[in-house]
Enzyme design. Structure first.
Site, mmCIF file in Angstrom:
data_model
loop_
_atom_site.group_PDB
_atom_site.id
_atom_site.type_symbol
_atom_site.label_atom_id
_atom_site.label_comp_id
_atom_site.label_asym_id
_atom_site.label_seq_id
_atom_site.Cartn_x
_atom_site.Cartn_y
_atom_site.Cartn_z
ATOM 1 C CG ASP A 65 -27.980 -9.003 24.214
ATOM 2 O OD1 ASP A 65 -27.298 -10.038 24.193
ATOM 3 O OD2 ASP A 65 -28.250 -8.381 25.240
ATOM 4 C CB THR A 98 -29.374 -14.330 26.654
ATOM 5 O OG1 THR A 98 -28.944 -13.582 25.521
ATOM 6 C CG2 THR A 98 -28.753 -13.729 27.890
ATOM 7 C CB THR A 99 -29.530 -16.290 21.665
ATOM 8 O OG1 THR A 99 -29.356 -14.882 21.758
ATOM 9 C CG2 THR A 99 -30.447 -16.606 20.518
ATOM 10 C CG ASP A 395 -22.806 -8.917 26.785
ATOM 11 O OD1 ASP A 395 -23.344 -8.473 27.822
ATOM 12 O OD2 ASP A 395 -23.440 -9.253 25.770
HETATM 13 P P1 ADP Z 1 -25.884 -15.973 22.741
HETATM 14 O O1 ADP Z 1 -26.906 -14.944 23.144
HETATM 15 O O2 ADP Z 1 -26.357 -17.356 23.039
HETATM 16 O O3 ADP Z 1 -24.530 -15.689 23.265
HETATM 17 P P2 ADP Z 1 -24.771 -15.360 20.163
HETATM 18 O O4 ADP Z 1 -25.495 -14.734 19.037
HETATM 19 O O5 ADP Z 1 -23.743 -14.565 20.864
HETATM 20 O O6 ADP Z 1 -25.856 -15.898 21.162
HETATM 21 O O7 ADP Z 1 -24.116 -16.696 19.599
HETATM 22 C C1 ADP Z 1 -23.375 -17.555 20.394
HETATM 23 C C2 ADP Z 1 -22.990 -18.793 19.642
HETATM 24 O O8 ADP Z 1 -22.215 -18.452 18.492
HETATM 25 C C3 ADP Z 1 -22.130 -19.703 20.483
HETATM 26 O O9 ADP Z 1 -22.538 -21.037 20.285
HETATM 27 C C4 ADP Z 1 -20.739 -19.472 19.922
HETATM 28 O O10 ADP Z 1 -19.898 -20.571 20.130
HETATM 29 C C5 ADP Z 1 -21.025 -19.240 18.488
HETATM 30 N N1 ADP Z 1 -19.972 -18.490 17.785
HETATM 31 C C6 ADP Z 1 -19.467 -17.293 18.102
HETATM 32 N N2 ADP Z 1 -18.521 -16.907 17.212
HETATM 33 C C7 ADP Z 1 -18.453 -17.898 16.298
HETATM 34 C C8 ADP Z 1 -17.684 -18.097 15.108
HETATM 35 N N3 ADP Z 1 -16.807 -17.193 14.704
HETATM 36 N N4 ADP Z 1 -17.874 -19.233 14.410
HETATM 37 C C9 ADP Z 1 -18.772 -20.148 14.823
HETATM 38 N N5 ADP Z 1 -19.529 -20.004 15.917
HETATM 39 C C10 ADP Z 1 -19.381 -18.916 16.645
#
Ligand code: ADP
Ligand code: MG
Length: 554
Positions: A65, A98-99, A395
């Site tokens: 996270d 957040t990332t 979340d």
């Molecule tokens: P953040 O802290 O930004 O939410 P995450 O590690 O949760 O970071 O990653 C979010 C990103 O991953 C978003 O751009 C989301 O659309 C993408 N994402 C989530 N699940 C998938 C998936 N199954 N395939 C491709 N992209 C995904």
């Protein structure tokens, strides 16, 4: 400026003050911000890696996270700290992304660096970025799909997407279901038809034990307490609930009073009087018609006995926050003086029962008067698991709430970013001038999201980008994002990878704000330390740059 020959040189700053200006200051700040972005980059997306954070005491947190990582690591550089703030804001405003926000900010600064090298003034870059960010919001609003509170399937997918990079993925479906039901229950409609969600109405109770699969949604309030006496009924239908912030005890004298008893009848009289007082208290409860009693204070053994005799289920030393939730949910009023207790003050619930959860007995108050009371009972094998599940559920609740409140969602997997990037390039051309360069830089910076998603999945990022761009050139391609298993473009809405609009708009907004703010700084001067050294500490004030170590501090 060089002092002219003969004119005295004027020093405004104390000799030895650390100061950095011009491009030097800018590049140093940018480097620090990029370093923060690089620190979280590898965690982005469903295939992102976790970070293990070890503190000086050896305590370990394993997470992916963004905001948790940045909160835990020790960052000193002021510009880097500004990036950490971005993650915190994102977490507060959107609950997810957040990332993404931090990586975007880092990339915006990286692209700005190139422009500065080409002698484009930072204020021009900042203003181009601002234009681009405003346009971006407009484009996102346009490409978003409408969702309503009734689209439980889509909301569930929104919840699942927020969980996709987290542990506990085997229970995503259950946890998403629970989150969507919880939000739908507490959502309230405004006069204009829109909804708002008050998370405070969703109670989260953690109980270690069992497995994540035992996590459940409870239609009501859970009080982490058992009934005080085994003689009381373990289950009360159609409960009439008294909420008292008063003890059912005989007041003990403050100081050690000695009562001299000279013959046995006196002792008897004394005991009888105490007994009578407690009896009268229970009588008051009973007369009000209450079949259930929640007390914020204590209940004397003898009072417990009388309550049990009268078939009243009683709980003592209930937390104040729980009392407030109970009042809200059951429609009862918390009274501070037992004598004020009448039928009017009682709350109502269809069923109150004691249930065994793991090693403990809890009191479940279900079928409450208010339709907006709901609880999530989180279970899991160890404390770490329960805490992790709580973060995940938290979340999920936030993104589902955002979806319900905004009524709009976007395709994930980099699809929205690519669409945005192409739209902004067109827009840049229409603006022209030097700002066009900044708008294009902004557009290119957005590629960092799909590129990083690909990179973290072990794919060739350039290939991923080329394929996505070509799909988005087609009419039907606006929802195409990266399939992290194959590297091929895929319709993200069909693949159920959906995010609420707010996650993206907020990420863009805060990333732009922090990038502009950092760009405008061309002079970093160590300011005087505010806390004065304690007397006798030597009072050395020289040199040290308050909160700014040499180098990037990372
Ligand atoms: P953040 O802290 O930004 O939410 P995450 O590690 O949760 O970071 O990653 C979010 C990103 O991953 C978003 O751009 C989301 O659309 C993408 N994402 C989530 N699940 C998938 C998936 N199954 N395939 C491709 N992209 C995904
Ligand atoms: Mg996320």
């Amino acid at each position: 400026m060089m002092p002219t020959r003969g004119a005295p040189q004027i020093f405004v700053l104390k000799e030895g003050t650390r100061r950095e200006r011009g491009k030097g200051a800018q590049f140093n700040n940018i480097a620090a911000a990029k370093a923060v972005a690089d620190a979280v980059r590898s965690t982005l997306g469903p295939r992102g890696m976790d970070k293990m954070l070890v503190d000086s005491l050896g305590d370990v947190v394993i997470t992916n996270d963004g905001v948790t990582i940045l909160k835990e690591i020790d960052i000193e550089h002021p510009a880097a700290k500004m990036l950490v703030e971005v993650a915190k804001t994102q977490d507060e405003e959107a609950g997810d992304g957040t990332t993404t926000a931090v990586i975007l900010a880092g990339e915006l600064l990286k692209k700005a660096e190139d422009l500065i090298d080409q002698n484009i003034h930072p204020t021009v870059i900042a203003s181009g970025y601002r234009l681009a960010s405003e346009k971006a919001r407009e484009i996102l609003e346009k490409i978003a799909t409408k969702i309503s509170i009734k689209d439980t399937d889509i909301l569930k997918k929104v919840a699942m997407t927020s969980m996709s990079s987290k542990a506990a993925s085997g229970h995503r479906s259950l946890l998403s279901d629970i989150s969507v039901k919880a939000v739908s229950t507490v959502a309230e409609q405004r006069a204009d038809g829109s909804y708002f969600v008050d998370d405070d109405n969703i109670q989260i109770v953690k109980k270690q034990g069992g497995s994540i699969a035992d996590t459940e949604l409870v239609d009501g309030i859970i009080v982490d307490k058992e009934r005080v006496h085994p003689g009381m009924p373990a289950q009360v239908d159609n409960a009439k609930i008294a909420l008292v912030d008063a003890a059912l005890e005989v007041k003990k004298t403050e100081i050690d009073a000695k009562i001299e008893i000279t013959d046995p009848t006196q002792l008897q009289a004394f005991l009888t009087e105490e007994e009578d007082m407690l009896k009268r208290m229970v009588e008051t409860v009973k007369k009000s018609g209450a079949t259930l009693l929640f007390s914020q204070k204590g209940i004397d053994d003898l009072a417990q006995h009388y309550l049990a005799k009268n078939g009243i289920y009683a709980v003592r030393r209930v937390k104040k926050s729980d009392m407030e939730k109970l009042a809200k949910a059951t429609g009862g009023r918390i009274i501070t003086n037992l004598d004020d207790l009448t039928a009017k003050e009682l709350g109502h619930a269809d069923l109150v029962e004691e249930r065994k959860v793991g090693p403990d007995e809890l009191t479940f108050v279900t079928g409450c008067k208010s339709a907006h009371a709901i609880s999530i009972l989180i279970r899991g094998g160890t404390e770490h698991v329960v805490d992790e599940v709580e973060r995940i559920v938290h979340d999920a609740l936030r993104v589902v709430s955002a979806g319900v409140e905004d009524g709009k969602a976007l395709p994930g997997g980099g699809a929205a970013e690519i669409e945005l990037s192409l739209g902004l390039k067109d827009y840049g051309a229409s603006v022209g001038g030097r700002e066009q360069l900044a708008i294009e830089a902004f557009a290119n910076a957005l590629d960092v999201i799909p590129r990083t998603l690909g990179e973290n999945a072990g794919l060739d990022p350039i290939n991923v980008l080329i394929k996505l761009r070509s799909e988005h050139g087609k009419k039907s391609g606006k929802n195409m994002g990266v399939n992290v298993l194959t590297g091929e473009p895929q319709d993200m809405l069909k693949a159920n990878i959906i995010e609420p609009l707010r996650v993206k708009t907020q990420a863009l907004q805060s990333a732009t704000e922090v990038a502009s703010m950092i760009l405008r700084i061309d002079d970093v001067i160590a300011s005087r330390k505010t806390p004065t050294p304690p007397p006798g500490a030597g009072g050395h004030e020289h040199g040290g740059m308050g909160g700014m170590p040499p180098g990037m501090g990372m």
